[in-house]
Design a protein around this motif. Structure first.
Motif, PDB file in Angstrom:
ATOM      1  N   ALA A 194      46.675  51.688  37.072  1.00 14.26           N
ATOM      2  CA  ALA A 194      45.945  50.519  37.569  1.00 14.26           C
ATOM      3  C   ALA A 194      46.135  49.324  36.641  1.00 14.26           C
ATOM      4  CB  ALA A 194      44.462  50.851  37.722  1.00 14.26           C
ATOM      5  N   ARG A 195      46.040  49.552  35.345  1.00 17.90           N
ATOM      6  CA  ARG A 195      46.231  48.451  34.398  1.00 17.90           C
ATOM      7  C   ARG A 195      47.643  47.882  34.497  1.00 17.90           C
ATOM      8  NH1 ARG A 195      43.129  50.875  29.051  1.00 17.90           N
ATOM      9  NH2 ARG A 195      40.997  50.525  29.835  1.00 17.90           N
ATOM     10  N   GLU A 196      48.625  48.764  34.639  1.00 10.76           N
ATOM     11  CA  GLU A 196      50.018  48.334  34.758  1.00 10.76           C
ATOM     12  C   GLU A 196      50.228  47.453  35.991  1.00 10.76           C
ATOM     13  OE1 GLU A 196      53.862  50.952  35.599  1.00 10.76           O
ATOM     14  OE2 GLU A 196      52.932  51.436  33.673  1.00 10.76           O
ATOM     15  N   LEU A 197      49.468  47.719  37.040  1.00  9.04           N
ATOM     16  CA  LEU A 197      49.581  46.953  38.287  1.00  9.04           C
ATOM     17  C   LEU A 197      48.662  45.729  38.300  1.00  9.04           C
ATOM     18  CD1 LEU A 197      49.722  49.946  40.791  1.00  9.04           C
ATOM     19  CD2 LEU A 197      51.598  48.397  40.192  1.00  9.04           C
ATOM     20  N   GLY A 198      47.916  45.508  37.226  1.00 10.66           N
ATOM     21  CA  GLY A 198      47.041  44.339  37.146  1.00 10.66           C
ATOM     22  C   GLY A 198      45.751  44.484  37.930  1.00 10.66           C
ATOM     23  N   LEU A 199      45.326  45.717  38.172  1.00  7.66           N
ATOM     24  CA  LEU A 199      44.104  45.978  38.930  1.00  7.66           C
ATOM     25  C   LEU A 199      42.909  46.133  37.996  1.00  7.66           C
ATOM     26  CD1 LEU A 199      45.668  48.573  41.362  1.00  7.66           C
ATOM     27  CD2 LEU A 199      45.065  46.208  41.895  1.00  7.66           C
ATOM     28  N   VAL A 200      41.727  45.930  38.532  1.00  7.58           N
ATOM     29  CA  VAL A 200      40.483  46.184  37.804  1.00  7.58           C
ATOM     30  C   VAL A 200      39.682  47.208  38.587  1.00  7.58           C
ATOM     31  CG1 VAL A 200      40.433  43.905  36.723  1.00  7.58           C
ATOM     32  CG2 VAL A 200      39.229  44.274  38.884  1.00  7.58           C
ATOM     33  N   GLY A 201      38.746  47.873  37.895  1.00  9.14           N
ATOM     34  CA  GLY A 201      37.911  48.858  38.563  1.00  9.14           C
ATOM     35  C   GLY A 201      37.544  49.977  37.624  1.00  9.14           C
ATOM     36  N   TRP A 202      37.345  51.152  38.197  1.00  8.34           N
ATOM     37  CA  TRP A 202      36.968  52.310  37.389  1.00  8.34           C
ATOM     38  C   TRP A 202      37.360  53.604  38.098  1.00  8.34           C
ATOM     39  CZ3 TRP A 202      33.727  55.096  40.426  1.00  8.34           C
ATOM     40  CH2 TRP A 202      32.894  54.415  41.309  1.00  8.34           C
ATOM     41  N   VAL A 203      37.347  54.689  37.321  1.00  8.62           N
ATOM     42  CA  VAL A 203      37.642  56.018  37.843  1.00  8.62           C
ATOM     43  C   VAL A 203      36.722  57.001  37.137  1.00  8.62           C
ATOM     44  CG1 VAL A 203      39.523  56.431  36.179  1.00  8.62           C
ATOM     45  CG2 VAL A 203      39.475  57.697  38.346  1.00  8.62           C
ATOM     46  N   ARG A 204      36.280  58.039  37.861  1.00  7.30           N
ATOM     47  CA  ARG A 204      35.439  59.076  37.255  1.00  7.30           C
ATOM     48  C   ARG A 204      35.584  60.381  38.031  1.00  7.30           C
ATOM     49  NH1 ARG A 204      29.599  56.547  38.976  1.00  7.30           N
ATOM     50  NH2 ARG A 204      29.854  56.720  41.225  1.00  7.30           N
ATOM     51  N   ASN A 205      35.335  61.483  37.334  1.00  8.41           N
ATOM     52  CA  ASN A 205      35.264  62.777  37.983  1.00  8.41           C
ATOM     53  C   ASN A 205      33.946  62.879  38.731  1.00  8.41           C
ATOM     54  OD1 ASN A 205      37.711  63.774  37.073  1.00  8.41           O
ATOM     55  ND2 ASN A 205      36.831  64.905  35.370  1.00  8.41           N
ATOM     56  N   ARG A 206      33.951  63.658  39.794  1.00  8.45           N
ATOM     57  CA  ARG A 206      32.735  63.986  40.526  1.00  8.45           C
ATOM     58  C   ARG A 206      32.425  65.454  40.276  1.00  8.45           C
ATOM     59  NH1 ARG A 206      29.710  59.956  42.529  1.00  8.45           N
ATOM     60  NH2 ARG A 206      28.904  61.524  43.949  1.00  8.45           N
ATOM     61  N   LEU A 217      34.222  42.824  37.754  1.00  7.66           N
ATOM     62  CA  LEU A 217      34.908  43.654  36.769  1.00  7.66           C
ATOM     63  C   LEU A 217      36.040  42.864  36.139  1.00  7.66           C
ATOM     64  CD1 LEU A 217      35.097  46.836  39.011  1.00  7.66           C
ATOM     65  CD2 LEU A 217      33.502  46.434  37.128  1.00  7.66           C
ATOM     66  N   HIS A 218      36.350  43.201  34.881  1.00  7.57           N
ATOM     67  CA  HIS A 218      37.387  42.456  34.159  1.00  7.57           C
ATOM     68  C   HIS A 218      38.481  43.358  33.606  1.00  7.57           C
ATOM     69  CE1 HIS A 218      34.843  38.974  34.558  1.00  7.57           C
ATOM     70  NE2 HIS A 218      33.824  39.713  34.162  1.00  7.57           N
ATOM     71  N   ALA A 219      38.352  44.654  33.818  1.00  8.21           N
ATOM     72  CA  ALA A 219      39.334  45.619  33.316  1.00  8.21           C
ATOM     73  C   ALA A 219      39.260  46.863  34.189  1.00  8.21           C
ATOM     74  CB  ALA A 219      39.039  45.956  31.850  1.00  8.21           C
ATOM     75  N   PHE A 220      40.112  47.820  33.896  1.00 10.35           N
ATOM     76  CA  PHE A 220      40.052  49.116  34.570  1.00 10.35           C
ATOM     77  C   PHE A 220      39.643  50.133  33.524  1.00 10.35           C
ATOM     78  CE2 PHE A 220      40.910  52.788  37.013  1.00 10.35           C
ATOM     79  CZ  PHE A 220      40.846  52.372  38.327  1.00 10.35           C
ATOM     80  N   GLU A 221      38.583  50.903  33.830  1.00 11.18           N
ATOM     81  CA  GLU A 221      38.028  51.814  32.816  1.00 11.18           C
ATOM     82  C   GLU A 221      37.771  53.200  33.383  1.00 11.18           C
ATOM     83  OE1 GLU A 221      33.285  50.783  33.330  1.00 11.18           O
ATOM     84  OE2 GLU A 221      34.436  49.705  31.811  1.00 11.18           O
ATOM     85  N   GLN A 222      37.644  54.152  32.502  1.00  6.53           N
ATOM     86  CA  GLN A 222      37.262  55.513  32.853  1.00  6.53           C
ATOM     87  C   GLN A 222      35.772  55.649  32.606  1.00  6.53           C
ATOM     88  OE1 GLN A 222      39.928  58.629  31.547  1.00  6.53           O
ATOM     89  NE2 GLN A 222      38.178  59.928  31.018  1.00  6.53           N
ATOM     90  N   ARG A 223      35.051  56.171  33.595  1.00  5.56           N
ATOM     91  CA  ARG A 223      33.608  56.341  33.489  1.00  5.56           C
ATOM     92  C   ARG A 223      33.240  57.807  33.396  1.00  5.56           C
ATOM     93  NH1 ARG A 223      30.895  51.762  37.425  1.00  5.56           N
ATOM     94  NH2 ARG A 223      31.658  49.966  36.223  1.00  5.56           N
ATOM     95  N   ALA A 224      31.999  58.056  33.038  1.00 10.56           N
ATOM     96  CA  ALA A 224      31.497  59.425  32.910  1.00 10.56           C
ATOM     97  C   ALA A 224      31.392  60.096  34.280  1.00 10.56           C
ATOM     98  CB  ALA A 224      30.123  59.400  32.239  1.00 10.56           C
ATOM     99  N   THR A 225      31.448  61.396  34.272  1.00  8.75           N
ATOM    100  CA  THR A 225      31.318  62.198  35.493  1.00  8.75           C
ATOM    101  C   THR A 225      30.006  61.899  36.192  1.00  8.75           C
ATOM    102  OG1 THR A 225      32.673  63.955  34.544  1.00  8.75           O
ATOM    103  CG2 THR A 225      31.237  64.570  36.384  1.00  8.75           C
ATOM    104  N   ALA A 226      30.057  61.849  37.506  1.00  7.56           N
ATOM    105  CA  ALA A 226      28.849  61.580  38.307  1.00  7.56           C
ATOM    106  C   ALA A 226      28.555  62.756  39.214  1.00  7.56           C
ATOM    107  CB  ALA A 226      29.027  60.318  39.134  1.00  7.56           C
TER     108      ALA A 226
END
Length: 85
Positions: free
Chosen positions: A19-31, A76-85
């Motif tokens: 995502a960062r390489e593609l210039g995207l912002v957001g987040w990802v997490r395990n469920r 959002l201003h970056a793409f980050e990894q979040r804690a499991t939800a």
């Protein structure tokens, strides 16, 4: 939501890097149910490219499917990894 063998295979780390390489912002997490959840924001062509790549993910992943839906835009201003939800 990404379904399949997507936990314990570096899928979240791969998602952040891609995502960062593609210039995207957001987040990802395990469920807790074994899926990976991501919110991806950016230009349409970059999102389309991300989704195409996410069908495979990192080498050890086995993606069965991706459920997509529109979401409210977050500030959002970056793409980050979040804690499991």
């Amino acid at each position: 939501m990404i379904h399949g063998r997507v936990q314990g295979v570096w899928y979240r780390g791969w998602t952040v890097a891609t995502a960062r390489e593609l210039g995207l912002v957001g987040w990802v997490r395990n469920r807790m149910d074994g899926r990976v959840e991501a919110l991806v924001q950016g230009e349409g062509a970059a999102i389309d490219r991300f989704l195409a790549l996410a069908q495979d993910g990192p080498p050890a992943a086995q993606v069965v499917g991706i459920d997509m839906q529109d979401a409210l835009v977050e500030d959002l201003h970056a793409f980050e990894q979040r804690a499991t939800a």
